[in-house]
Design an enzyme around this catalytic site. Structure first.
Site, PDB file in Angstrom:
ATOM      1  CB  THR A  88      30.215  39.351  33.760  1.00 47.38           C
ATOM      2  OG1 THR A  88      29.051  39.791  34.437  1.00 47.38           O
ATOM      3  CG2 THR A  88      30.361  40.098  32.460  1.00 47.38           C
TER       4      THR A  88
ATOM      5  NE  ARG B  46      28.035  31.233  44.618  1.00 48.27           N
ATOM      6  CZ  ARG B  46      27.951  32.508  44.928  1.00 48.27           C
ATOM      7  NH1 ARG B  46      27.733  32.868  46.170  1.00 48.27           N
ATOM      8  NH2 ARG B  46      28.084  33.459  44.032  1.00 48.27           N
TER       9      ARG B  46
ATOM     10  CE  LYS C 218      39.326  44.247  38.538  1.00 46.59           C
ATOM     11  NZ  LYS C 218      38.464  44.541  37.423  1.00 46.59           N
TER      12      LYS C 218
ATOM     13  CB  VAL D  74      45.700  46.062  33.649  1.00 51.38           C
ATOM     14  CG1 VAL D  74      45.882  47.568  33.468  1.00 51.38           C
ATOM     15  CG2 VAL D  74      46.324  45.617  34.964  1.00 51.38           C
TER      16      VAL D  74
ATOM     17  N   GLY E 126      27.359  44.500  33.027  1.00 53.47           N
ATOM     18  CA  GLY E 126      28.475  43.643  33.444  1.00 53.47           C
ATOM     19  C   GLY E 126      29.811  44.372  33.483  1.00 53.47           C
TER      20      GLY E 126
ATOM     21  CD  GLU F 215      35.785  45.178  39.665  1.00 50.99           C
ATOM     22  OE1 GLU F 215      36.262  44.251  40.322  1.00 50.99           O
ATOM     23  OE2 GLU F 215      35.836  45.199  38.428  1.00 50.99           O
TER      24      GLU F 215
ATOM     25  CG  ASP G 168      38.691  48.310  38.998  1.00 50.18           C
ATOM     26  OD1 ASP G 168      38.839  47.095  39.207  1.00 50.18           O
ATOM     27  OD2 ASP G 168      38.737  48.827  37.867  1.00 50.18           O
TER      28      ASP G 168
ATOM     29  CE  LYS H 124      40.802  47.496  36.087  1.00 50.42           C
ATOM     30  NZ  LYS H 124      39.585  48.137  35.580  1.00 50.42           N
TER      31      LYS H 124
END
Ligand code: HSE
Length: 444
Positions: A14, A46, A103, A130, A185, A188, A199, A203
């Site tokens: 994304t 990839r 992060k 962040v 998107g 995580e 998450d 941050k």
């Protein structure tokens, strides 16, 4: 353009794809702002992608890209904390500047990575790590550099806030909204990081370090997620005048006792669901938006708000860091690297400033008319002939000597069109006063 700066993008998920798109869309602006030629020389992916410019080398050997002589700045957007750490370490030791949105990696290994970067005299920039597109790292490190931060509170996970908002506004089930956040998107790769608060804790660790000047200490952040919040709690809180939000708090406590064991001295780091009074600004940060409220001395409280996740927002933050580095690489002999007017002087354009008559806004109109049959029809006919779209109309009862106030809201229209329509309305025999107009701008 003096110099050409070559970028490598590691990862085309994304965020990586967002960065490629941003560069394609805004390349002229990027060049005019930096005074440099900027090009993507390599992408690490990839699978070969057909939608990438054939002039750009695609490879699945990310380590080779990160250390290639054909690269000045490495953009790491693969995520994770193992290979990403190795590849960033390799880039740094090969003298590359690094821009990352990672992060988790920085919260867990940032102390080591930043020390290595110092040693090799390169930058590791992380605005995108962040609060998505909100430039909070730049604000805290630069704009607030003269302040002492007392505390900060932030909604810093877009996925979590999106889920909480959809549950409250539409009563949607948690799992459905999470699936949508993944499709958009926002989430995580492992969405438990979003819903368990991890998450946000990553941050917060970064924000606390730049707020208080402390090493990164992710392991000391108290962390609760949103998984156990039910619609029932959301509704009860609402009845009591509160919203439930997932918030990260970093609070400095300082006492004057001089006693090192004083528990009033220290920093509180916590992320968890919190009730916030509904009239507070943070309570009204909805959907994928993030916001960070910073209390500092002597400035006081300031609030930063914007999209906290998604391709465009994150790419914007990644490229802000890239632009800082490009300016350093291109112009370091000049002593300062950000042009006074943000664009290099020779690139300032002569795009004309529109006159008031060319400006486009919606309007609130208050028209006073005699209370006669057909008055309203005359007014709406004039607006319709001028191509002005009415959004709402309200006729109040006659209030003095047979006059009726008619209130009209219009959709956006070019001012000159509105001027001539108003002149025609004022020329009607049935109109008793000048038309009152107030602009209505939904941008604000
Ligand atoms: N998963 C993250 C969020 C992405 O939802 O906030 C942006 O860091």
């Amino acid at each position: 353009m003096s110099k050409s700066i070559k970028l490598a993008i590691l990862g085309l998920g994304t965020v990586g794809t967002g960065v490629v798109n941003l560069i394609n869309d805004n390349l002229d602006e990027l060049k005019r702002r930096s005074g440099c030629d900027i090009m993507i020389s390599m992408v690490g992916t990839r699978r070969q992608r057909d939608d990438i410019d054939p002039m750009i080398t695609q490879s699945d050997d990310l380590m080779a890209i990160a250390t290639s002589d054909d690269v000045d700045i490495v953009i790491e957007v693969i995520g994770g904390t193992t290979f990403a750490k190795d590849v960033i370490t390799a880039a740094i030791t090969h003298g590359k500047h690094v821009v990352t949105a990672n992060k988790a990696l920085l919260a867990e290994h940032g102390n080591e990575i930043f020390a290595l970067a110092e040693q090799h005299k390169v930058h590791v920039a992380y605005e995108a790590a962040v609060a998505g597109g909100i430039p909070i790292i730049k604000v805290m490190r630069e704009a607030l550099a003269a302040n002492k931060v007392n505390w900060l509170a932030g909604i810093i996970n877009g996925t979590g806030n999106f889920i909480m908002t959809e549950m409250r506004d539409k009563g949607r089930p948690f799992a459905d909204v999470l699936a949508e956040a993944q499709a958009l998107g926002y989430a995580e790769a492992d969405p438990t990081f979003d819903v368990e608060g991890i998450d946000a804790a990553h941050k917060l660790a970064l924000l606390a370090s730049i707020a208080f000047g402390i090493p990164l200490q992710f392991d000391k952040v108290y962390c609760e997620g949103i998984r156990d919040i039910t619609l029932q709690d959301v509704n009860y809180a609402e009845e009591l005048g509160y919203r439930i939000k997932h918030v990260g708090f970093a609070v400095r406590h300082q006492s004057d006792s001089g006693d090192d064991n004083d528990t009033a001295n220290g920093i509180e780091l916590r992320v968890h669901p919190t009730l916030i009074p509904e009239d507070k600004l943070l309570a009204n940060v909805n959907g994928v938006k993030n916001a960070v409220l910073v209390d500092s001395h002597p400035l006081g409280q300031t609030l930063y708000y914007g999209d906290g996740a998604g391709a465009g927002a994150t790419a914007s933050a990644v490229m802000a860091d890239v632009m800082d580095l490009v300016r350093v690489l291109c112009t370091n002999e000049k002593g300062h690297h950000v042009p006074h007017l943000a664009f290099v002087p020779e690139e300032l354009s002569d795009t004309p400033i529109l006159s008031a008559a060319q400006m486009t806004t919606g309007y609130y109109l208050r028209v006073h008319a005699h209370d006669n049959p057909g008055v309203l029809a005359d007014i709406t006919r004039i607006l319709s002939e001028a191509g002005i779209n009415i959004d709402a109309i309200l006729q109040k009862p006659a209030h003095k000597a047979g006059q009726v106030p008619v209130i009209i809201l219009t959709l956006p229209v070019v001012e000159s069109q509105m001027n001539s329509a108003i002149a025609k309305i004022e020329a009607l025999d049935t109109i008793t006063d000048k038309v009152v107009r107030i602009r209505l701008d939904e941008l604000a």
